[in-house]
Design a protein around this motif. Structure first.
Motif, PDB file in Angstrom:
ATOM      1  N   MET A 126      44.152  45.827  38.617  1.00 51.95           N
ATOM      2  CA  MET A 126      43.444  44.986  37.790  1.00 51.95           C
ATOM      3  C   MET A 126      44.139  43.501  38.035  1.00 51.95           C
ATOM      4  O   MET A 126      43.229  42.436  38.109  1.00 51.95           O
ATOM      5  N   SER A 127      45.347  43.476  38.414  1.00 44.04           N
ATOM      6  CA  SER A 127      46.021  42.080  38.556  1.00 44.04           C
ATOM      7  C   SER A 127      45.414  41.861  40.042  1.00 44.04           C
ATOM      8  O   SER A 127      45.344  40.663  40.346  1.00 44.04           O
ATOM      9  N   ALA A 128      45.465  42.635  40.961  1.00 42.96           N
ATOM     10  CA  ALA A 128      45.179  42.433  42.253  1.00 42.96           C
ATOM     11  C   ALA A 128      43.583  41.705  42.302  1.00 42.96           C
ATOM     12  O   ALA A 128      43.143  40.818  43.241  1.00 42.96           O
ATOM     13  N   SER A 129      42.724  42.294  41.589  1.00 42.46           N
ATOM     14  CA  SER A 129      41.499  41.852  41.510  1.00 42.46           C
ATOM     15  C   SER A 129      41.270  40.397  40.969  1.00 42.46           C
ATOM     16  O   SER A 129      40.586  39.555  41.377  1.00 42.46           O
ATOM     17  N   VAL A 130      42.058  40.178  39.886  1.00 39.60           N
ATOM     18  CA  VAL A 130      42.092  38.613  39.232  1.00 39.60           C
ATOM     19  C   VAL A 130      42.615  37.678  40.230  1.00 39.60           C
ATOM     20  O   VAL A 130      42.075  36.505  40.602  1.00 39.60           O
ATOM     21  N   VAL A 131      43.820  37.928  41.013  1.00 43.57           N
ATOM     22  CA  VAL A 131      44.485  37.179  41.555  1.00 43.57           C
ATOM     23  C   VAL A 131      43.721  37.023  43.128  1.00 43.57           C
ATOM     24  O   VAL A 131      43.500  35.757  43.525  1.00 43.57           O
ATOM     25  N   VAL A 132      43.008  37.859  43.616  1.00 44.18           N
ATOM     26  CA  VAL A 132      42.345  37.823  44.876  1.00 44.18           C
ATOM     27  C   VAL A 132      41.140  36.887  44.802  1.00 44.18           C
ATOM     28  O   VAL A 132      40.739  36.212  45.449  1.00 44.18           O
ATOM     29  N   GLY A 133      40.548  37.377  43.435  1.00 40.85           N
ATOM     30  CA  GLY A 133      39.355  36.497  42.906  1.00 40.85           C
ATOM     31  C   GLY A 133      39.587  35.078  42.769  1.00 40.85           C
ATOM     32  O   GLY A 133      38.780  34.165  43.383  1.00 40.85           O
ATOM     33  N   ASN A 134      40.782  34.816  42.273  1.00 42.01           N
ATOM     34  CA  ASN A 134      41.062  33.198  42.050  1.00 42.01           C
ATOM     35  C   ASN A 134      41.228  32.917  43.447  1.00 42.01           C
ATOM     36  O   ASN A 134      40.755  31.414  43.725  1.00 42.01           O
ATOM     37  N   CYS A 135      42.023  33.461  44.554  1.00 41.94           N
ATOM     38  CA  CYS A 135      42.124  32.780  45.917  1.00 41.94           C
ATOM     39  C   CYS A 135      41.015  32.528  46.328  1.00 41.94           C
ATOM     40  O   CYS A 135      40.943  31.397  47.006  1.00 41.94           O
ATOM     41  N   LEU A 136      40.083  33.422  46.310  1.00 43.32           N
ATOM     42  CA  LEU A 136      38.788  33.395  47.210  1.00 43.32           C
ATOM     43  C   LEU A 136      37.938  32.269  46.710  1.00 43.32           C
ATOM     44  O   LEU A 136      37.125  31.540  47.282  1.00 43.32           O
ATOM     45  N   GLY A 137      37.949  32.274  45.339  1.00 38.25           N
ATOM     46  CA  GLY A 137      37.166  31.129  44.581  1.00 38.25           C
ATOM     47  C   GLY A 137      37.778  29.686  45.018  1.00 38.25           C
ATOM     48  O   GLY A 137      36.731  29.054  45.187  1.00 38.25           O
ATOM     49  N   ALA A 138      38.935  29.842  45.154  1.00 37.23           N
ATOM     50  CA  ALA A 138      39.543  28.338  45.614  1.00 37.23           C
ATOM     51  C   ALA A 138      39.510  28.203  46.982  1.00 37.23           C
ATOM     52  O   ALA A 138      40.089  27.307  47.828  1.00 37.23           O
ATOM     53  N   LYS A 139      39.071  29.276  47.914  1.00 35.24           N
ATOM     54  CA  LYS A 139      38.875  29.287  49.141  1.00 35.24           C
ATOM     55  C   LYS A 139      39.986  29.140  50.010  1.00 35.24           C
ATOM     56  O   LYS A 139      40.417  28.938  51.104  1.00 35.24           O
ATOM     57  N   ARG A 140      40.985  30.065  49.486  1.00 38.13           N
ATOM     58  CA  ARG A 140      42.502  30.168  49.842  1.00 38.13           C
ATOM     59  C   ARG A 140      42.519  31.634  50.636  1.00 38.13           C
ATOM     60  O   ARG A 140      43.012  32.416  49.935  1.00 38.13           O
ATOM     61  N   VAL A 141      41.924  31.901  51.672  1.00 43.43           N
ATOM     62  CA  VAL A 141      41.817  33.131  52.161  1.00 43.43           C
ATOM     63  C   VAL A 141      42.795  34.010  52.781  1.00 43.43           C
ATOM     64  O   VAL A 141      43.331  34.997  52.314  1.00 43.43           O
ATOM     65  N   ALA A 142      43.842  33.182  53.494  1.00 40.90           N
ATOM     66  CA  ALA A 142      44.978  33.637  53.932  1.00 40.90           C
ATOM     67  C   ALA A 142      45.938  34.249  52.888  1.00 40.90           C
ATOM     68  O   ALA A 142      46.575  35.109  52.802  1.00 40.90           O
ATOM     69  N   GLU A 143      45.924  33.250  51.682  1.00 36.17           N
ATOM     70  CA  GLU A 143      46.852  33.518  50.669  1.00 36.17           C
ATOM     71  C   GLU A 143      46.288  34.872  49.824  1.00 36.17           C
ATOM     72  O   GLU A 143      47.202  35.789  49.513  1.00 36.17           O
ATOM     73  N   ALA A 144      44.886  34.975  49.788  1.00 35.71           N
ATOM     74  CA  ALA A 144      44.449  36.087  49.218  1.00 35.71           C
ATOM     75  C   ALA A 144      44.786  37.654  49.936  1.00 35.71           C
ATOM     76  O   ALA A 144      45.226  38.728  49.414  1.00 35.71           O
ATOM     77  N   ARG A 145      44.658  37.369  51.217  1.00 33.70           N
ATOM     78  CA  ARG A 145      45.219  38.646  52.043  1.00 33.70           C
ATOM     79  C   ARG A 145      46.873  38.805  52.015  1.00 33.70           C
ATOM     80  O   ARG A 145      47.145  40.087  51.707  1.00 33.70           O
ATOM     81  N   ARG A 146      47.508  37.847  51.842  1.00 33.49           N
ATOM     82  CA  ARG A 146      48.929  37.923  51.669  1.00 33.49           C
ATOM     83  C   ARG A 146      49.374  38.518  50.373  1.00 33.49           C
ATOM     84  O   ARG A 146      50.181  39.597  50.343  1.00 33.49           O
ATOM     85  N   ILE A 147      48.863  38.045  49.222  1.00 33.30           N
ATOM     86  CA  ILE A 147      48.869  38.438  47.981  1.00 33.30           C
ATOM     87  C   ILE A 147      48.665  39.890  47.828  1.00 33.30           C
ATOM     88  O   ILE A 147      49.157  40.821  47.064  1.00 33.30           O
ATOM     89  N   ALA A 148      47.575  40.161  48.189  1.00 29.80           N
ATOM     90  CA  ALA A 148      47.005  41.510  48.188  1.00 29.80           C
ATOM     91  C   ALA A 148      47.954  42.682  48.834  1.00 29.80           C
ATOM     92  O   ALA A 148      47.985  43.664  48.148  1.00 29.80           O
ATOM     93  N   ALA A 149      48.569  42.275  49.933  1.00 28.31           N
ATOM     94  CA  ALA A 149      49.373  43.135  50.706  1.00 28.31           C
ATOM     95  C   ALA A 149      50.667  43.489  49.942  1.00 28.31           C
ATOM     96  O   ALA A 149      51.154  44.524  49.965  1.00 28.31           O
TER      97      ALA A 149
END
Length: 450
Positions: free
Chosen positions: A295-318
């Motif tokens: 659940m945390s991953a879905s929220v944080v990744v969604g926030n990052c992609l909504g803000a166009k921070r793709v590399a950060e979304a990948r890093r946090i997900a891993a």
């Protein structure tokens, strides 16, 4: 809602999002284990009946899971894009759809209840008990839908203390009524009905508290009816919900099929069903933490992609995926030495205890694989790429797990152990497919376009 939520990906922000959800998952774990434990103290027939009934209830909740998955994606991405009005539209739609579907699904399941249990291999007294429990459990479904959708709204806004407090209160009421109604003479020889009525009361309290909390935080308002926005707001939510719902159907229907495979085993079928149900609840002690990471991953990744921070979304997900798997593998290693004690706690029947231990043995071995898959699924939901979950879970469950469980259970081992071995093998393959998608496929391109 006028104040924009914190969408930081710092360790402090992620920890603040994660730890209340971990605690909440353990509280939910207690709520899931308590009725199965109580049933185990009654008889193997009650254990089997309640286990199958609750698994069917989880199957009926796929629409709720689907809508909430879609809501998580679009609300978290809207918040990441700093479009709070759009997030509020999605909140309203999510609550409305959950209320409507909760009632509709419950009515249909009640109408077809006879056909449902005829397919699952329950026999004799266990079948009669299941039919009685089912009639009451279904009334809790609309309340459960509303409560879960309220918790998703809070989580998407990174407000996770409210859900934790509410869940603790609901758990306290649930445990009180289980012990008050199920271990007394209130039902005159049908004490198992106390389990069903306790669930109904607890879910009703949960729905009321969730609604009051949403109103108190200003997330819903009687004067705000965004019907003009439905045409624009619905497609993306429903697309992610459709894929998540189909994934849930694949997963939950697969588990119901596993129950049926066990129910028709030539040896100790009812005891094996009780062991499967109880072992599944004990395993959730580990798995629920994976759900919190999910659940945390879905929220944080969604926030990052909504803000166009793709590399950060990948890093946090891993980071979330592999840290969650490491922590939960250590917990599984510790619990390995207490499998017999856990089995004795869950049931007084010797054969049921044997099958609980068999279930736990193979599912503790699969912990790193199941946790990795679970958290990756949350990543894909946050990215509005839930179709990958559907493809991978569908393949691993229906092409690998189900046929292998039938072959090993009915022709190789001849009992439920073969089914548990098949579960381990399919988890390994499932994780390998998830890792391939994460590192080789551009899953970030499916997020909302602004």
């Amino acid at each position: 809602m006028s104040k924009h939520p914190d969408i930081s990906t710092s360790f402090k922000a992620i920890f603040a999002l994660l730890w209340p959800q971990v605690l909440m998952m353990y509280v939910i774990c207690v709520m899931n284990v308590a009725p199965i434990w109580a049933a185990g103290k009654m008889s193997a027939d009650v254990s089997a009946a309640l286990g199958v009934s609750m698994q069917m209830l989880f199957l009926l909740s796929v629409i709720n899971i689907a809508l909430n998955s879609g809501a998580t994606a679009v609300i978290s991405q809207s918040i990441g894009a700093k479009k709070l009005d759009r997030a509020k539209f999605y909140v309203f739609i999510t609550l409305l759809l959950n209320a409507l579907f909760g009632v509709g699904v419950g009515v249909l399941a009640y109408i077809f209840s006879g056909q449902i249990f005829a397919l699952l291999g329950l026999k004799g007294a266990a079948l009669d008990i299941a039919n009685e429990l089912w009639a009451v459990l279904l009334f809790s479904l609309p309340c459960s839908f509303l409560f879960n959708s309220a918790m998703v709204v809070f989580r998407s806004f990174r407000e996770v203390i409210f859900p934790l407090i509410i869940t603790i209160i609901v758990c306290a009421f649930y445990l009180f009524f289980i012990f008050k109604l199920s271990f007394s003479h209130f039902f005159m020889g049908r004490e198992y009905m106390g389990l069903a009525y306790s669930n109904l009361i607890a879910q009703g309290i949960a729905a009321l508290l969730g609604a009051f909390a949403l109103i108190a935080k200003g997330h819903i308002s009687a004067s705000f009816l965004p019907f003009a926005w439905l045409r624009l707001a619905m497609p993306k939510l429903l697309k992610t919900a459709l894929h998540s719902g189909a994934t849930s159907i694949v997963w939950q229907a697969g588990y119901v099929t596993l129950y049926a495979i066990v129910g028709f085993l030539p040896l100790h079928s009812n005891e094996a069903l009780g062991g499967l149900a109880s072992g599944h609840r004990v395993e959730s002690f580990i798995f629920m933490v994976g759900v919190a990471f999910h659940m945390s991953a879905s929220v944080v990744v969604g926030n990052c992609l909504g803000a166009k921070r793709v590399a950060e979304a990948r890093r946090i997900a891993a980071i979330l995926v592999f840290s969650g798997a490491a922590v939960m593998s250590v917990v599984a290693g510790i619990l390995w030495w207490f499998m017999s004690d856990l089995a004795a706690f869950m049931s007084d029947d010797g054969l049921v205890q044997f099958y609980i231990v068999e279930y736990l043995k193979y599912n503790f071995l699969s912990t790193p694989f199941s946790i990795i898959s679970t958290i990756f699924a949350g990543v894909m939901i946050g990215a509005s790429a839930a179709h990958f979950n559907l493809l991978i879970f569908g393949l691993s469950f229906w092409v690998i797990r189900i046929p292998l469980a039938y072959a090993l259970g009915h022709f190789v081992w001849g009992d439920a152990t073969g089914v548990f071995v098949a579960m381990l093998i399919s988890q390994v393959i499932q994780t390998a497919l998830m890792l391939y998608v994460f590192y080789r496929v551009d899953w970030t391109k499916y997020a909302l376009k602004h």
